[in-house]
Design a protein around this motif. Sequence first.
Motif, PDB file in Angstrom:
ATOM      1  N   THR A  65       6.821  10.668   2.080  1.00 44.86           N
ATOM      2  CA  THR A  65       7.652   9.286   2.235  1.00 44.86           C
ATOM      3  C   THR A  65       6.417   8.218   2.954  1.00 44.86           C
ATOM      4  O   THR A  65       6.459   7.076   2.542  1.00 44.86           O
ATOM      5  N   THR A  66       5.809   8.942   3.764  1.00 45.85           N
ATOM      6  CA  THR A  66       4.719   7.932   4.212  1.00 45.85           C
ATOM      7  C   THR A  66       3.856   7.397   3.241  1.00 45.85           C
ATOM      8  O   THR A  66       3.441   6.009   3.117  1.00 45.85           O
ATOM      9  N   THR A  67       3.303   8.141   2.059  1.00 46.75           N
ATOM     10  CA  THR A  67       2.509   7.781   1.117  1.00 46.75           C
ATOM     11  C   THR A  67       3.488   6.764   0.254  1.00 46.75           C
ATOM     12  O   THR A  67       2.936   5.820  -0.110  1.00 46.75           O
ATOM     13  N   THR A  68       4.673   7.079   0.044  1.00 52.37           N
ATOM     14  CA  THR A  68       5.398   6.142  -0.934  1.00 52.37           C
ATOM     15  C   THR A  68       5.626   4.698  -0.162  1.00 52.37           C
ATOM     16  O   THR A  68       5.211   3.753  -0.931  1.00 52.37           O
ATOM     17  N   LYS A  69       5.918   4.719   1.069  1.00 53.12           N
ATOM     18  CA  LYS A  69       5.950   3.451   1.881  1.00 53.12           C
ATOM     19  C   LYS A  69       4.806   2.722   1.922  1.00 53.12           C
ATOM     20  O   LYS A  69       4.769   1.279   1.724  1.00 53.12           O
ATOM     21  N   ALA A  70       3.691   3.294   2.023  1.00 54.69           N
ATOM     22  CA  ALA A  70       2.385   2.544   2.035  1.00 54.69           C
ATOM     23  C   ALA A  70       1.944   2.018   0.526  1.00 54.69           C
ATOM     24  O   ALA A  70       1.450   0.826   0.448  1.00 54.69           O
ATOM     25  N   ILE A  71       2.337   2.915  -0.401  1.00 57.62           N
ATOM     26  CA  ILE A  71       2.182   2.444  -1.758  1.00 57.62           C
ATOM     27  C   ILE A  71       2.994   1.237  -2.169  1.00 57.62           C
ATOM     28  O   ILE A  71       2.655   0.013  -2.863  1.00 57.62           O
ATOM     29  N   GLN A  72       4.175   1.405  -1.772  1.00 56.83           N
ATOM     30  CA  GLN A  72       5.020   0.171  -1.968  1.00 56.83           C
ATOM     31  C   GLN A  72       4.514  -1.251  -1.355  1.00 56.83           C
ATOM     32  O   GLN A  72       4.268  -2.132  -2.099  1.00 56.83           O
ATOM     33  N   LYS A  73       3.984  -1.112  -0.300  1.00 54.95           N
ATOM     34  CA  LYS A  73       3.579  -2.306   0.586  1.00 54.95           C
ATOM     35  C   LYS A  73       2.270  -2.648  -0.200  1.00 54.95           C
ATOM     36  O   LYS A  73       1.977  -3.725  -0.363  1.00 54.95           O
ATOM     37  N   LEU A  74       1.333  -1.903  -0.725  1.00 59.88           N
ATOM     38  CA  LEU A  74       0.018  -1.898  -1.461  1.00 59.88           C
ATOM     39  C   LEU A  74       0.370  -2.815  -2.530  1.00 59.88           C
ATOM     40  O   LEU A  74      -0.311  -3.581  -2.906  1.00 59.88           O
ATOM     41  N   THR A  75       1.297  -2.285  -3.039  1.00 63.62           N
ATOM     42  CA  THR A  75       1.774  -2.618  -4.565  1.00 63.62           C
ATOM     43  C   THR A  75       2.428  -4.226  -4.364  1.00 63.62           C
ATOM     44  O   THR A  75       2.103  -5.232  -4.883  1.00 63.62           O
ATOM     45  N   GLU A  76       3.143  -4.477  -3.327  1.00 65.59           N
ATOM     46  CA  GLU A  76       3.682  -5.720  -3.037  1.00 65.59           C
ATOM     47  C   GLU A  76       2.533  -6.794  -2.565  1.00 65.59           C
ATOM     48  O   GLU A  76       2.421  -7.820  -2.989  1.00 65.59           O
ATOM     49  N   GLU A  77       1.662  -6.448  -2.115  1.00 61.82           N
ATOM     50  CA  GLU A  77       0.246  -7.194  -1.847  1.00 61.82           C
ATOM     51  C   GLU A  77      -0.799  -7.408  -3.128  1.00 61.82           C
ATOM     52  O   GLU A  77      -1.699  -7.868  -2.660  1.00 61.82           O
ATOM     53  N   ASP A  78      -0.430  -6.560  -4.059  1.00 61.13           N
ATOM     54  CA  ASP A  78      -1.375  -6.796  -5.293  1.00 61.13           C
ATOM     55  C   ASP A  78      -2.533  -6.016  -5.056  1.00 61.13           C
ATOM     56  O   ASP A  78      -3.491  -6.512  -5.436  1.00 61.13           O
ATOM     57  N   TYR A  79      -2.532  -4.974  -4.447  1.00 63.16           N
ATOM     58  CA  TYR A  79      -3.603  -3.880  -4.437  1.00 63.16           C
ATOM     59  C   TYR A  79      -3.678  -3.062  -5.094  1.00 63.16           C
ATOM     60  O   TYR A  79      -4.788  -2.306  -5.524  1.00 63.16           O
ATOM     61  N   VAL A  80      -2.348  -2.422  -5.526  1.00 63.76           N
ATOM     62  CA  VAL A  80      -2.504  -1.201  -6.248  1.00 63.76           C
ATOM     63  C   VAL A  80      -1.420  -1.491  -7.512  1.00 63.76           C
ATOM     64  O   VAL A  80      -0.348  -2.046  -7.197  1.00 63.76           O
ATOM     65  N   THR A  81      -1.459  -0.966  -8.634  1.00 61.48           N
ATOM     66  CA  THR A  81      -0.643  -0.942  -9.720  1.00 61.48           C
ATOM     67  C   THR A  81      -0.330   0.573  -9.784  1.00 61.48           C
ATOM     68  O   THR A  81      -1.085   1.365  -9.702  1.00 61.48           O
ATOM     69  N   ARG A  82       0.950   0.826 -10.581  1.00 66.13           N
ATOM     70  CA  ARG A  82       1.412   2.151 -10.586  1.00 66.13           C
ATOM     71  C   ARG A  82       1.643   2.242 -12.181  1.00 66.13           C
ATOM     72  O   ARG A  82       2.200   1.416 -12.670  1.00 66.13           O
ATOM     73  N   THR A  83       1.136   3.490 -12.691  1.00 64.44           N
ATOM     74  CA  THR A  83       1.636   3.743 -14.168  1.00 64.44           C
ATOM     75  C   THR A  83       2.262   5.201 -14.321  1.00 64.44           C
ATOM     76  O   THR A  83       1.811   5.944 -13.729  1.00 64.44           O
ATOM     77  N   ARG A  84       3.347   5.135 -14.905  1.00 59.41           N
ATOM     78  CA  ARG A  84       4.046   6.093 -15.387  1.00 59.41           C
ATOM     79  C   ARG A  84       3.234   7.183 -16.225  1.00 59.41           C
ATOM     80  O   ARG A  84       2.554   6.782 -17.077  1.00 59.41           O
ATOM     81  N   ASP A  85       3.607   8.555 -15.719  1.00 61.04           N
ATOM     82  CA  ASP A  85       2.592   9.534 -16.465  1.00 61.04           C
ATOM     83  C   ASP A  85       3.367   9.837 -18.057  1.00 61.04           C
ATOM     84  O   ASP A  85       4.479  10.021 -17.770  1.00 61.04           O
ATOM     85  N   GLN A  86       2.621  10.036 -18.854  1.00 62.20           N
ATOM     86  CA  GLN A  86       3.341  10.002 -20.212  1.00 62.20           C
ATOM     87  C   GLN A  86       3.936  11.579 -20.467  1.00 62.20           C
ATOM     88  O   GLN A  86       5.168  11.449 -20.965  1.00 62.20           O
ATOM     89  N   ALA A  87       3.189  12.427 -19.777  1.00 62.32           N
ATOM     90  CA  ALA A  87       3.919  13.694 -19.838  1.00 62.32           C
ATOM     91  C   ALA A  87       5.120  14.048 -18.900  1.00 62.32           C
ATOM     92  O   ALA A  87       6.303  14.620 -19.243  1.00 62.32           O
TER      93      ALA A  87
END
Length: 154
Positions: A65-87
């Motif tokens: 949960t902590t990781t998810t919240k941090a990643i959401q904020k980092l994504t909103e600030e354009d520091y991180v992108t997320r890519t769905r796993d193919q498998a």
Amino acid sequence: MNISKLKSRVLREVGTVARCIQSISDIKYREINLQRGQFIFLTRICEHPGINLIELSHVLKVDKTTTTKAIQKLTEEDYVTRTRDQADKRMWHLYPTEKALAMYPCIIAEENRNIDVCFQGFSAEEQEIAYNLLLRMGENIEQDWRALKAARPE
């Protein structure tokens, strides 16, 4: 009233050092829109492009949960992108953006500055001893952490 005594103050001192560094970092990174503790997530993503949320949570010893919240904020600030796993379509891989990669050297420079301040007056041998002792402490407590996580899945 009988007040129990601590066996050692080491963990309190480790906590004091960690809180001081956290506070200093939060103040310094506020100007680049990195909120409380997000820099630790960002550095690990820069160092391990493609890491997934679960791996990142384990590396940092925090819950998903902590990781998810941090990643959401980092994504909103354009520091991180997320890519769905193919498998496994439920899994996302995390990548630093150009903005993150541009900030990474500044974050590491600040981390190195904190290291220099903390180790002022220490010999190279004392620094290595401190590192090895903390590493052993971390390995010991990680066993307890893993057992607790296994007993209480997220």
